[in-house]
Design a protein around this motif. Structure first.
Motif, mmCIF file in Angstrom:
data_model
loop_
_atom_site.group_PDB
_atom_site.id
_atom_site.type_symbol
_atom_site.label_atom_id
_atom_site.label_comp_id
_atom_site.label_asym_id
_atom_site.label_seq_id
_atom_site.Cartn_x
_atom_site.Cartn_y
_atom_site.Cartn_z
ATOM 1 N N SER A 186 0.867 -1.178 0.000
ATOM 2 C CA SER A 186 0.000 0.000 0.000
ATOM 3 C C SER A 186 0.905 1.230 0.000
ATOM 4 O O SER A 186 2.036 1.189 0.458
ATOM 5 C CB SER A 186 -0.920 -0.011 1.216
ATOM 6 N N TYR A 187 0.390 2.324 -0.510
ATOM 7 C CA TYR A 187 1.187 3.526 -0.667
ATOM 8 C C TYR A 187 0.471 4.716 -0.028
ATOM 9 O O TYR A 187 -0.742 4.832 -0.109
ATOM 10 C CB TYR A 187 1.425 3.829 -2.153
ATOM 11 N N ALA A 188 1.239 5.616 0.557
ATOM 12 C CA ALA A 188 0.694 6.845 1.105
ATOM 13 C C ALA A 188 0.826 7.930 0.041
ATOM 14 O O ALA A 188 1.869 8.048 -0.598
ATOM 15 C CB ALA A 188 1.455 7.246 2.357
ATOM 16 N N ALA A 189 -0.251 8.699 -0.156
ATOM 17 C CA ALA A 189 -0.217 9.727 -1.194
ATOM 18 C C ALA A 189 -1.133 10.882 -0.843
ATOM 19 O O ALA A 189 -2.091 10.730 -0.087
ATOM 20 C CB ALA A 189 -0.636 9.136 -2.534
ATOM 21 N N LYS A 190 -0.825 12.032 -1.418
ATOM 22 C CA LYS A 190 -1.681 13.208 -1.277
ATOM 23 C C LYS A 190 -2.921 13.063 -2.146
ATOM 24 O O LYS A 190 -3.975 13.583 -1.826
ATOM 25 C CB LYS A 190 -0.906 14.463 -1.665
ATOM 26 N N GLN A 191 -2.781 12.352 -3.291
ATOM 27 C CA GLN A 191 -3.893 12.152 -4.210
ATOM 28 C C GLN A 191 -3.842 10.738 -4.774
ATOM 29 O O GLN A 191 -2.778 10.271 -5.188
ATOM 30 C CB GLN A 191 -3.826 13.165 -5.353
ATOM 31 N N TYR A 192 -4.997 10.082 -4.791
ATOM 32 C CA TYR A 192 -5.110 8.749 -5.377
ATOM 33 C C TYR A 192 -5.951 8.835 -6.640
ATOM 34 O O TYR A 192 -6.959 9.545 -6.682
ATOM 35 C CB TYR A 192 -5.793 7.779 -4.404
ATOM 36 N N VAL A 193 -5.537 8.084 -7.672
ATOM 37 C CA VAL A 193 -6.291 8.003 -8.917
ATOM 38 C C VAL A 193 -6.583 6.533 -9.175
ATOM 39 O O VAL A 193 -5.664 5.706 -9.180
ATOM 40 C CB VAL A 193 -5.487 8.603 -10.102
ATOM 41 N N ASN A 194 -7.857 6.209 -9.399
ATOM 42 C CA ASN A 194 -8.228 4.841 -9.726
ATOM 43 C C ASN A 194 -8.046 4.643 -11.222
ATOM 44 O O ASN A 194 -8.771 5.216 -12.024
ATOM 45 C CB ASN A 194 -9.682 4.572 -9.319
ATOM 46 N N GLY A 195 -7.072 3.835 -11.588
ATOM 47 C CA GLY A 195 -6.769 3.604 -12.993
ATOM 48 C C GLY A 195 -7.425 2.356 -13.548
ATOM 49 O O GLY A 195 -7.086 1.928 -14.654
ATOM 50 N N ASN A 196 -8.368 1.779 -12.823
ATOM 51 C CA ASN A 196 -9.024 0.548 -13.263
ATOM 52 C C ASN A 196 -9.715 0.773 -14.607
ATOM 53 O O ASN A 196 -10.523 1.683 -14.760
ATOM 54 C CB ASN A 196 -10.034 0.100 -12.204
ATOM 55 N N GLY A 197 -9.369 -0.053 -15.601
ATOM 56 C CA GLY A 197 -9.942 0.074 -16.935
ATOM 57 C C GLY A 197 -9.297 1.158 -17.783
ATOM 58 O O GLY A 197 -9.779 1.471 -18.869
ATOM 59 N N ARG A 198 -8.200 1.740 -17.292
ATOM 60 C CA ARG A 198 -7.518 2.823 -18.017
ATOM 61 C C ARG A 198 -6.090 2.424 -18.360
ATOM 62 O O ARG A 198 -5.534 1.499 -17.784
ATOM 63 C CB ARG A 198 -7.522 4.089 -17.175
ATOM 64 N N TYR A 199 -5.489 3.176 -19.278
ATOM 65 C CA TYR A 199 -4.128 2.907 -19.734
ATOM 66 C C TYR A 199 -3.253 4.123 -19.445
ATOM 67 O O TYR A 199 -3.704 5.264 -19.502
ATOM 68 C CB TYR A 199 -4.110 2.621 -21.241
ATOM 69 N N LEU A 200 -1.978 3.856 -19.165
ATOM 70 C CA LEU A 200 -1.017 4.919 -18.915
ATOM 71 C C LEU A 200 0.188 4.709 -19.820
ATOM 72 O O LEU A 200 0.742 3.618 -19.886
ATOM 73 C CB LEU A 200 -0.572 4.894 -17.446
ATOM 74 N N ILE A 201 0.555 5.778 -20.521
ATOM 75 C CA ILE A 201 1.712 5.727 -21.414
ATOM 76 C C ILE A 201 2.723 6.736 -20.890
ATOM 77 O O ILE A 201 2.606 7.937 -21.146
ATOM 78 C CB ILE A 201 1.325 6.065 -22.867
ATOM 79 N N PRO A 202 3.727 6.301 -20.123
ATOM 80 C CA PRO A 202 4.711 7.242 -19.572
ATOM 81 C C PRO A 202 5.538 7.899 -20.675
ATOM 82 O O PRO A 202 5.921 7.259 -21.647
ATOM 83 C CB PRO A 202 5.606 6.357 -18.704
ATOM 84 N N GLY A 203 5.789 9.184 -20.498
ATOM 85 C CA GLY A 203 6.703 9.891 -21.386
ATOM 86 C C GLY A 203 6.103 10.337 -22.707
ATOM 87 O O GLY A 203 6.826 10.716 -23.609
ATOM 88 N N LEU A 204 4.776 10.316 -22.835
ATOM 89 C CA LEU A 204 4.165 10.731 -24.088
ATOM 90 C C LEU A 204 3.777 12.211 -24.002
ATOM 91 O O LEU A 204 3.149 12.642 -23.042
ATOM 92 C CB LEU A 204 2.913 9.881 -24.349
ATOM 93 N N TRP A 205 4.164 12.976 -24.982
ATOM 94 C CA TRP A 205 3.756 14.376 -25.031
ATOM 95 C C TRP A 205 3.616 14.793 -26.487
ATOM 96 O O TRP A 205 4.061 14.104 -27.397
ATOM 97 C CB TRP A 205 4.714 15.297 -24.280
ATOM 98 N N ASP A 206 3.017 15.933 -26.711
ATOM 99 C CA ASP A 206 2.744 16.414 -28.062
ATOM 100 C C ASP A 206 4.016 16.999 -28.659
ATOM 101 O O ASP A 206 4.567 17.956 -28.148
ATOM 102 C CB ASP A 206 1.643 17.470 -28.014
ATOM 103 N N MET A 207 4.463 16.412 -29.748
ATOM 104 C CA MET A 207 5.655 16.894 -30.449
ATOM 105 C C MET A 207 5.271 17.357 -31.869
ATOM 106 O O MET A 207 6.043 17.239 -32.802
ATOM 107 C CB MET A 207 6.708 15.779 -30.519
ATOM 108 N N HIS A 208 4.052 17.869 -32.017
ATOM 109 C CA HIS A 208 3.511 18.252 -33.308
ATOM 110 C C HIS A 208 4.124 19.570 -33.782
ATOM 111 O O HIS A 208 4.005 20.592 -33.102
ATOM 112 C CB HIS A 208 1.987 18.387 -33.172
ATOM 113 N N VAL A 209 4.785 19.553 -34.936
ATOM 114 C CA VAL A 209 5.361 20.769 -35.512
ATOM 115 C C VAL A 209 5.174 20.740 -37.028
ATOM 116 O O VAL A 209 4.928 19.689 -37.617
ATOM 117 C CB VAL A 209 6.872 20.912 -35.194
ATOM 118 N N HIS A 210 5.309 21.892 -37.645
ATOM 119 C CA HIS A 210 5.269 22.009 -39.108
ATOM 120 C C HIS A 210 6.604 22.577 -39.574
ATOM 121 O O HIS A 210 7.022 23.638 -39.125
ATOM 122 C CB HIS A 210 4.138 22.948 -39.544
#
Length: 107
Positions: free
Chosen positions: A69-93
């Motif tokens: 178990s972990y102690a945290a200031k905020q908990y997020v229930n990720g059940n049924g969700r996906y997490l992709i670490p390190g993804l950000w918008d790199m859209h340029v022209h």
């Protein structure tokens, strides 16, 4: 008799060493995301039922959700969700030059 003393001494030493490795202070994370499916961006594999811990805006741990178990200031229930670490918008022209400068002035 010597064997029993040696065995007892080694057992006590092992127990003391184990106690020394245990953290004395519980770390409090900023955010804990429970039971999320993590997309491993290196292998492309899905890792279901993970706990992701975040401190100071950075991912500091990814572990199986059934471990601790972990102690945290905020908990997020990720059940049924996906997490992709390190993804950000790199859209340029890459075009334009002078015409892009003119187009930006119109906007």
């Amino acid at each position: 008799m010597k064997f029993l003393r040696l065995f007892f001494g080694l057992t006590v030493a092992a127990l003391l060493a184990d106690c020394a490795r245990r953290p004395t202070k519980l770390e409090i994370f900023d955010v804990v995301i429970n039971h999320v499916t993590v997309v491993d961006v290196v292998t492309g594999q899905l890792k279901p039922n993970q706990v992701v811990t975040v401190s100071k805006g950075k991912i500091v741990g990814v572990d199986p959700a059934d471990k601790d178990s972990y102690a945290a200031k905020q908990y997020v229930n990720g059940n049924g969700r996906y997490l992709i670490p390190g993804l950000w918008d790199m859209h340029v022209h890459f075009r334009g030059g002078d015409s892009l400068i003119a187009a930006n002035k119109k906007a």
